[in-house]
Design a protein around this motif. Structure first.
Motif, PDB file in Angstrom:
ATOM      1  N   ALA A   1      15.963  -3.287  18.668  1.00  0.00           N
ATOM      2  CA  ALA A   1      15.168  -2.098  18.971  1.00  0.00           C
ATOM      3  C   ALA A   1      13.683  -2.415  19.119  1.00  0.00           C
ATOM      4  O   ALA A   1      12.917  -1.583  19.611  1.00  0.00           O
ATOM      5  CB  ALA A   1      15.362  -1.043  17.882  1.00  0.00           C
ATOM      6  N   GLY A   2      13.276  -3.602  18.692  1.00  0.00           N
ATOM      7  CA  GLY A   2      11.872  -3.974  18.832  1.00  0.00           C
ATOM      8  C   GLY A   2      11.055  -3.887  17.563  1.00  0.00           C
ATOM      9  O   GLY A   2       9.825  -3.977  17.604  1.00  0.00           O
ATOM     10  N   ILE A   3      11.702  -3.712  16.405  1.00  0.00           N
ATOM     11  CA  ILE A   3      10.974  -3.749  15.139  1.00  0.00           C
ATOM     12  C   ILE A   3      10.417  -5.161  14.954  1.00  0.00           C
ATOM     13  O   ILE A   3      11.116  -6.142  15.179  1.00  0.00           O
ATOM     14  CB  ILE A   3      11.898  -3.391  13.957  1.00  0.00           C
ATOM     15  N   LYS A   4       9.152  -5.249  14.527  1.00  0.00           N
ATOM     16  CA  LYS A   4       8.503  -6.555  14.414  1.00  0.00           C
ATOM     17  C   LYS A   4       8.019  -6.818  12.996  1.00  0.00           C
ATOM     18  O   LYS A   4       7.761  -5.888  12.229  1.00  0.00           O
ATOM     19  CB  LYS A   4       7.309  -6.641  15.374  1.00  0.00           C
ATOM     20  N   ALA A   5       7.903  -8.102  12.659  1.00  0.00           N
ATOM     21  CA  ALA A   5       7.336  -8.480  11.369  1.00  0.00           C
ATOM     22  C   ALA A   5       5.913  -7.940  11.275  1.00  0.00           C
ATOM     23  O   ALA A   5       5.140  -8.039  12.228  1.00  0.00           O
ATOM     24  CB  ALA A   5       7.342  -9.996  11.219  1.00  0.00           C
ATOM     25  N   GLY A   6       5.579  -7.365  10.133  1.00  0.00           N
ATOM     26  CA  GLY A   6       4.253  -6.796   9.952  1.00  0.00           C
ATOM     27  C   GLY A   6       4.200  -5.300  10.173  1.00  0.00           C
ATOM     28  O   GLY A   6       3.211  -4.651   9.809  1.00  0.00           O
ATOM     29  N   ASP A   7       5.254  -4.720  10.768  1.00  0.00           N
ATOM     30  CA  ASP A   7       5.308  -3.265  10.940  1.00  0.00           C
ATOM     31  C   ASP A   7       5.354  -2.588   9.570  1.00  0.00           C
ATOM     32  O   ASP A   7       5.980  -3.096   8.637  1.00  0.00           O
ATOM     33  CB  ASP A   7       6.544  -2.853  11.754  1.00  0.00           C
ATOM     34  N   LEU A   8       4.712  -1.429   9.475  1.00  0.00           N
ATOM     35  CA  LEU A   8       4.754  -0.633   8.247  1.00  0.00           C
ATOM     36  C   LEU A   8       5.569   0.628   8.509  1.00  0.00           C
ATOM     37  O   LEU A   8       5.230   1.423   9.404  1.00  0.00           O
ATOM     38  CB  LEU A   8       3.340  -0.263   7.799  1.00  0.00           C
TER      39      LEU A   8
ATOM     40  N   ASP B   1       0.819  -1.219   0.000  1.00  0.00           N
ATOM     41  CA  ASP B   1       0.000   0.000   0.000  1.00  0.00           C
ATOM     42  C   ASP B   1       0.852   1.268   0.000  1.00  0.00           C
ATOM     43  O   ASP B   1       0.511   2.260   0.654  1.00  0.00           O
ATOM     44  CB  ASP B   1      -0.949   0.006   1.209  1.00  0.00           C
ATOM     45  N   GLY B   2       1.975   1.238  -0.712  1.00  0.00           N
ATOM     46  CA  GLY B   2       2.839   2.406  -0.816  1.00  0.00           C
ATOM     47  C   GLY B   2       3.787   2.589   0.344  1.00  0.00           C
ATOM     48  O   GLY B   2       4.632   3.482   0.322  1.00  0.00           O
ATOM     49  N   LEU B   3       3.681   1.765   1.387  1.00  0.00           N
ATOM     50  CA  LEU B   3       4.562   1.850   2.543  1.00  0.00           C
ATOM     51  C   LEU B   3       5.560   0.694   2.524  1.00  0.00           C
ATOM     52  O   LEU B   3       5.406  -0.255   1.756  1.00  0.00           O
ATOM     53  CB  LEU B   3       3.741   1.827   3.841  1.00  0.00           C
ATOM     54  N   ILE B   4       6.574   0.769   3.373  1.00  0.00           N
ATOM     55  CA  ILE B   4       7.586  -0.274   3.448  1.00  0.00           C
ATOM     56  C   ILE B   4       7.184  -1.264   4.536  1.00  0.00           C
ATOM     57  O   ILE B   4       7.046  -0.898   5.706  1.00  0.00           O
ATOM     58  CB  ILE B   4       8.977   0.318   3.750  1.00  0.00           C
ATOM     59  N   LEU B   5       6.959  -2.493   4.141  1.00  0.00           N
ATOM     60  CA  LEU B   5       6.534  -3.535   5.071  1.00  0.00           C
ATOM     61  C   LEU B   5       7.744  -4.296   5.605  1.00  0.00           C
ATOM     62  O   LEU B   5       8.604  -4.723   4.839  1.00  0.00           O
ATOM     63  CB  LEU B   5       5.594  -4.509   4.368  1.00  0.00           C
ATOM     64  N   VAL B   6       7.798  -4.458   6.913  1.00  0.00           N
ATOM     65  CA  VAL B   6       8.837  -5.277   7.524  1.00  0.00           C
ATOM     66  C   VAL B   6       8.390  -6.731   7.424  1.00  0.00           C
ATOM     67  O   VAL B   6       7.427  -7.145   8.074  1.00  0.00           O
ATOM     68  CB  VAL B   6       9.072  -4.886   8.998  1.00  0.00           C
ATOM     69  N   VAL B   7       9.074  -7.492   6.562  1.00  0.00           N
ATOM     70  CA  VAL B   7       8.758  -8.910   6.433  1.00  0.00           C
ATOM     71  C   VAL B   7       9.285  -9.665   7.645  1.00  0.00           C
ATOM     72  O   VAL B   7       8.586 -10.469   8.245  1.00  0.00           O
ATOM     73  CB  VAL B   7       9.346  -9.481   5.134  1.00  0.00           C
TER      74      VAL B   7
END
Length: 436
Positions: free
Chosen positions: A130-137, A113-119
């Motif tokens: 740092a706590g970045i999780k899968a599914g974060d945009l 959807d135009g954003l960067i998805l964390v796979v």
């Protein structure tokens, strides 16, 4: 929709080859067929004339070196999407790819959807810590919105010198406000092979890209599992794997077959014609195997899937692969510059070219989320006064159901993997058992 996931590196398949350069014709006039080894003089005159017109008449001044680089770029990129002129930075990126080291945050990303998805965040990296999780945009990078930014541009902004900072704004499911993370870039060493032992004594192997040490890591994982006890099957996950080193792909196939052709290449130059066959060292033996592929599985991934499919050594599950069936040779020009040139096509053992075709899976499974039914079914054991089971050691009392086998979190959120796991469980159940 989720686009093909992409690592913060650019993998490609490589093989050595020597390219014969055409000789200059010492002709006074006329054009010659380029296939006979002579360059057409009229086209060379046209080139020099256009070069001079640009130097003298273009709206902005451009130096000769830059113009020549543009000419080389145009010549190579017009051939096919994979041929390119590698300048110092690009050549360095290529070397980082084969070793699996680069400066960055440590996240596998896609676009949604135009954003960067964390796979997925890579273990023991700045993003994971740092706590970045899968599914974060990811919404912004250093205050600049990513909406409208290409995936490549976003990747380049997240990469950088170790020790430098970058601030990410992240939208997370079930969070009302954006989350802000300031991460310090570090040298990231990508784990080419990730493994997990699943219930039912099934080994899961995720190959993110093919690096120089991939084959050895895979073989070691299989041998470790076998030394620990029974291994009922192996799931080889090649989804969103864009390729890598050809020799590594050959070694992976060699872990599953003990004889026969793995892959061969055909090109105009004799040095581009190669073939690779299996050896007797086969750690996986005859262990039932499922290979997962999708539209992001390309190049070396397709070599592996195609070879195992042709040898009827594995069931291919998922969706059709990308279809990159060409070989790129990296030809150094200077110490820090090279030409990446398409020099051959590769073929599976049965002679299939998958260029612009891809590998079609044996069992087609689209990706979706695994969801369990909430519906409650009543059983005989729930009825008041039910007869007991004379063959059961323990009578089942009302409301006491045996707990189902615990399913890993990976299987819960990945339908294609769930289906592959179910297939291998079925195979292990039907396999002959030793007499008691």
């Amino acid at each position: 929709m989720l686009n093909t996931a992409k690592r913060l590196i650019l993998p490609l398949i490589t093989a050595s080859a020597l390219i014969a350069l055409p000789s200059f014709a010492d002709e006074a006039s006329g054009s010659k067929d380029p296939l006979n080894g002579q360059l057409p003089l009229q086209e060379l005159r046209n080139f020099t004339e256009i070069f001079e017109r640009i130097r003298t008449s273009y709206v902005e001044e451009i130096d000769d070196t830059t113009l020549l680089q543009y000419a080389i770029d145009g010549m190579l990129t017009s051939l096919d999407p994979h041929s390119a002129y590698l300048q110092p930075e690009d050549f360095s990126d290529l070397q980082e790819n084969t070793t699996g080291k680069f400066g960055g945050l440590g996240i596998e990303v896609g676009q949604q959807d135009g954003l960067i998805l964390v796979v997925t965040p890579i273990d023991e990296t700045p993003a994971q810590k740092a706590g970045i999780k899968a599914g974060d945009l990811i919404v912004s990078l250093d205050g600049e919105a990513v909406m409208g930014m290409s995936l490549n541009d976003a990747v380049e902004r997240m990469r950088g010198e170790p020790g430098t900072d970058i601030t990410l704004e992240v939208r997370r499911k079930n969070e009302k406000e954006l989350l802000t993370f300031t991460l310090t870039r570090a040298e990231i060493k990508v784990a080419s092979v990730r493994t997990e032992k699943m219930n039912g004594d099934i080994g899961y192997v995720r190959i993110t890209q093919f690096q120089e040490n991939t084959g050895g890591e895979l073989a070691q994982a299989i041998e470790d599992w076998q030394s620990q006890g029974k291994l009922n099957g192996v799931i080889l996950d090649l989804r969103n794997n864009p390729g890598g080193v050809l020799d590594a792909a050959v070694e992976v196939v060699d872990s599953f077959i003990s004889q026969g052709l793995i892959v061969y290449t055909k090109g105009r130059n004799p040095n581009a014609e190669l073939s690779y066959s299996a050896t007797q060292h086969t750690p996986a033996g005859s262990i039932p195997t499922v290979v997962l592929i999708n539209g992001g599985s390309a190049s070396a991934s397709e070599i592996v899937a195609g070879a195992l499919q042709d040898h009827q050594r594995a069931v291919i599950v998922g969706t059709q692969s990308f279809g990159k069936g060409s070989v790129q040779s990296v030809l150094p020009i200077t110490e820090d510059r090279a030409v990446k040139l398409t020099t051959a096509r590769y073929f599976t053992p049965n002679g299939r070219s998958i260029q612009a075709q891809g590998i079609r899976p044996d069992i087609w499974v689209e990706q979706s989320e695994v969801k369990s039914s909430e519906q409650r079914f009543y059983k005989e054991a729930d009825l008041p006064g039910h007869l007991s089971n004379p063959t059961d050691a323990e009578e089942v009392t009302e409301g006491s159901e045996k707990a189902p086998e615990i399913v890993s979190e990976l299987l819960k959120r990945d339908f294609q993997l769930y289906e592959a796991h179910t297939l291998l469980r079925g195979v292990s159940i039907l396999s002959p058992r030793p007499e008691s």
